[in-house]
Motif scaffolding. Sequence first.
Motif, PDB file in Angstrom:
ATOM      1  N   PHE A 185      -7.309  11.179   0.532  1.00  0.00           N
ATOM      2  CA  PHE A 185      -6.555   9.936   0.532  1.00  0.00           C
ATOM      3  C   PHE A 185      -6.777   9.167   1.822  1.00  0.00           C
ATOM      4  O   PHE A 185      -6.872   7.931   1.818  1.00  0.00           O
ATOM      5  CB  PHE A 185      -5.068  10.235   0.333  1.00  0.00           C
ATOM      6  CG  PHE A 185      -4.670  10.442  -1.105  1.00  0.00           C
ATOM      7  CD1 PHE A 185      -5.518  11.082  -1.988  1.00  0.00           C
ATOM      8  CD2 PHE A 185      -3.451  10.009  -1.576  1.00  0.00           C
ATOM      9  CE1 PHE A 185      -5.172  11.279  -3.313  1.00  0.00           C
ATOM     10  CE2 PHE A 185      -3.077  10.184  -2.897  1.00  0.00           C
ATOM     11  CZ  PHE A 185      -3.944  10.831  -3.774  1.00  0.00           C
TER      12      PHE A 185
ATOM     13  N   TRP B  88     -11.561   1.548   2.193  1.00  0.00           N
ATOM     14  CA  TRP B  88     -11.372   0.165   1.724  1.00  0.00           C
ATOM     15  C   TRP B  88     -10.875  -0.743   2.842  1.00  0.00           C
ATOM     16  O   TRP B  88     -11.179  -1.938   2.855  1.00  0.00           O
ATOM     17  CB  TRP B  88     -10.474   0.113   0.490  1.00  0.00           C
ATOM     18  CG  TRP B  88      -9.004   0.350   0.637  1.00  0.00           C
ATOM     19  CD1 TRP B  88      -8.313   1.476   0.323  1.00  0.00           C
ATOM     20  CD2 TRP B  88      -8.008  -0.604   1.071  1.00  0.00           C
ATOM     21  NE1 TRP B  88      -6.971   1.308   0.546  1.00  0.00           N
ATOM     22  CE2 TRP B  88      -6.754   0.045   1.000  1.00  0.00           C
ATOM     23  CE3 TRP B  88      -8.064  -1.923   1.514  1.00  0.00           C
ATOM     24  CZ2 TRP B  88      -5.562  -0.587   1.364  1.00  0.00           C
ATOM     25  CZ3 TRP B  88      -6.878  -2.555   1.882  1.00  0.00           C
ATOM     26  CH2 TRP B  88      -5.648  -1.892   1.806  1.00  0.00           C
TER      27      TRP B  88
ATOM     28  N   THR C  95       0.824  -1.207   0.000  1.00  0.00           N
ATOM     29  CA  THR C  95       0.000   0.000   0.000  1.00  0.00           C
ATOM     30  C   THR C  95       0.855   1.252   0.000  1.00  0.00           C
ATOM     31  O   THR C  95       0.597   2.197  -0.756  1.00  0.00           O
ATOM     32  CB  THR C  95      -0.934   0.008   1.225  1.00  0.00           C
ATOM     33  OG1 THR C  95      -1.777  -1.145   1.184  1.00  0.00           O
ATOM     34  CG2 THR C  95      -1.803   1.258   1.238  1.00  0.00           C
TER      35      THR C  95
ATOM     36  N   THR D 254     -10.176   7.575   1.591  1.00  0.00           N
ATOM     37  CA  THR D 254     -10.167   6.501   0.592  1.00  0.00           C
ATOM     38  C   THR D 254      -9.537   5.243   1.173  1.00  0.00           C
ATOM     39  O   THR D 254     -10.106   4.139   1.074  1.00  0.00           O
ATOM     40  CB  THR D 254      -9.394   6.938  -0.659  1.00  0.00           C
ATOM     41  OG1 THR D 254     -10.033   8.080  -1.237  1.00  0.00           O
ATOM     42  CG2 THR D 254      -9.346   5.824  -1.692  1.00  0.00           C
ATOM     43  N   GLU D 255      -8.370   5.395   1.787  1.00  0.00           N
ATOM     44  CA  GLU D 255      -7.707   4.222   2.355  1.00  0.00           C
ATOM     45  C   GLU D 255      -8.485   3.673   3.543  1.00  0.00           C
ATOM     46  O   GLU D 255      -8.631   2.448   3.696  1.00  0.00           O
ATOM     47  CB  GLU D 255      -6.282   4.573   2.765  1.00  0.00           C
ATOM     48  CG  GLU D 255      -5.453   3.369   3.203  1.00  0.00           C
ATOM     49  CD  GLU D 255      -3.966   3.660   3.152  1.00  0.00           C
ATOM     50  OE1 GLU D 255      -3.487   4.068   2.077  1.00  0.00           O
ATOM     51  OE2 GLU D 255      -3.286   3.477   4.185  1.00  0.00           O
TER      52      GLU D 255
ATOM     53  N   TYR E   4      -4.481   6.885  -5.544  1.00  0.00           N
ATOM     54  CA  TYR E   4      -5.882   7.015  -5.164  1.00  0.00           C
ATOM     55  C   TYR E   4      -6.606   8.070  -6.004  1.00  0.00           C
ATOM     56  O   TYR E   4      -7.844   8.091  -6.042  1.00  0.00           O
ATOM     57  CB  TYR E   4      -6.008   7.368  -3.688  1.00  0.00           C
ATOM     58  CG  TYR E   4      -5.669   6.227  -2.742  1.00  0.00           C
ATOM     59  CD1 TYR E   4      -5.853   4.908  -3.121  1.00  0.00           C
ATOM     60  CD2 TYR E   4      -5.174   6.479  -1.475  1.00  0.00           C
ATOM     61  CE1 TYR E   4      -5.548   3.872  -2.268  1.00  0.00           C
ATOM     62  CE2 TYR E   4      -4.868   5.437  -0.597  1.00  0.00           C
ATOM     63  CZ  TYR E   4      -5.052   4.139  -1.005  1.00  0.00           C
ATOM     64  OH  TYR E   4      -4.746   3.103  -0.146  1.00  0.00           O
TER      65      TYR E   4
ATOM     66  N   ARG F 149      -0.971   3.717  -2.619  1.00  0.00           N
ATOM     67  CA  ARG F 149      -1.483   4.943  -2.004  1.00  0.00           C
ATOM     68  C   ARG F 149      -1.398   6.152  -2.929  1.00  0.00           C
ATOM     69  O   ARG F 149      -2.340   6.958  -2.990  1.00  0.00           O
ATOM     70  CB  ARG F 149      -0.712   5.205  -0.712  1.00  0.00           C
ATOM     71  CG  ARG F 149      -1.198   6.394   0.091  1.00  0.00           C
ATOM     72  CD  ARG F 149      -0.465   6.443   1.405  1.00  0.00           C
ATOM     73  NE  ARG F 149      -0.826   5.310   2.257  1.00  0.00           N
ATOM     74  CZ  ARG F 149      -0.059   4.861   3.262  1.00  0.00           C
ATOM     75  NH1 ARG F 149       1.104   5.431   3.510  1.00  0.00           N
ATOM     76  NH2 ARG F 149      -0.456   3.837   3.987  1.00  0.00           N
TER      77      ARG F 149
END
Length: 357
Positions: free
Chosen positions: A329, A336, A247, A332-333, A255, A252
């Motif tokens: 970001f 998920w 990641t 987003t991370e 994204y 990363r």
Amino acid sequence: MTAAAIPGRRERAAARPVPWTRLTWVTWRQSRAALAGAAALLVVIAAYLAYMGWEIHRAYDSLNACLPASMRGLPWWAGSPASNPACGPLQRAFMSFYGSGRGSVLASGINAQVVPFLLLAVPVLVGAFVGGPVLARELESGTFRFAWTQGAGRVRLAAARLVPLAVVLTAAAYGLSALFSWYIGPFVRAGVTGKYPMQLFGTMGTDFAAWTLFSFAVAAFAGVLLRRTVPAMAASIVVLTTADVVTMMALRQHYATPVVVTGNEPAGIGNLVVGNWFTTTSGVPVNQVTVFNSLGRLPFGVTPSPAMLAKHHYLQWWSYQPASRWWQFQLTEGGWLLAASLILIAAAVLLIRRRPA
């Protein structure tokens, strides 16, 4: 006289299901050693962050009070805090916490470099040592056969094992992340570092808590799948370390579509540079070695300016993620990771439900 009907065993069990509070209490009793160890680790880290953070903030406030009014509270690294000679010692005192009394941005001090990297290991370790044994221990020892006969039901019993622990660990991790954000805040405000570096992105905002939850879910699922405590812990550490590295290094920065510009390196503090390359003015890609050979021998540390490159018919291009996308970001991370965690927890419960007695 007529005899009173005595309810059967199944009717009594259905009439008096085990309350959720009892199931949660059992989870606490069985996991208290692991939770105590995790709490001790988090408390030690929090105590260090609180003490050193107070020292860092005090040094930053002293330097900030010395600076001109126009520079107070703003990133001063690109400027010259030495405009007042009296600020020099205060600047060195503040930067000594970052790793260098001379204020080098490349310094690798323990407070701003080593501590964040050590924090990245906390979600992996806490998740493995708390999540690994939570279901694997009963499956390994065979006590699950007795537990499943106590009127709780497999699904309720598994949910009571996983959900409270997941909530507690995630909340504790978020609290520690908030403390670290306060601790590192003066360096960010001074412009010494941005928040995109891998050792900071994963320890600030929502990311630290999301990785802690994901680590717990991976370990719990591995425990149900392998039915052995130690192998489940080891497998979760390997999986989480691999996922974290992949990641940070490959996922990363993608994204969102990077911004592409030409000329100097993108201005502004805190941007994440994804890559740079050279082309001719007509748009043909050209190797960096060819460009530097054409420019001749440059002094050490000197980078070619756009004017110098244009003189030789070259352009330098940059792709980067703006600092303003940092929260995008993070969410987003975190999104998920949350989705993957819920899927793994649901899969662990489903495996328990379908496992033969």
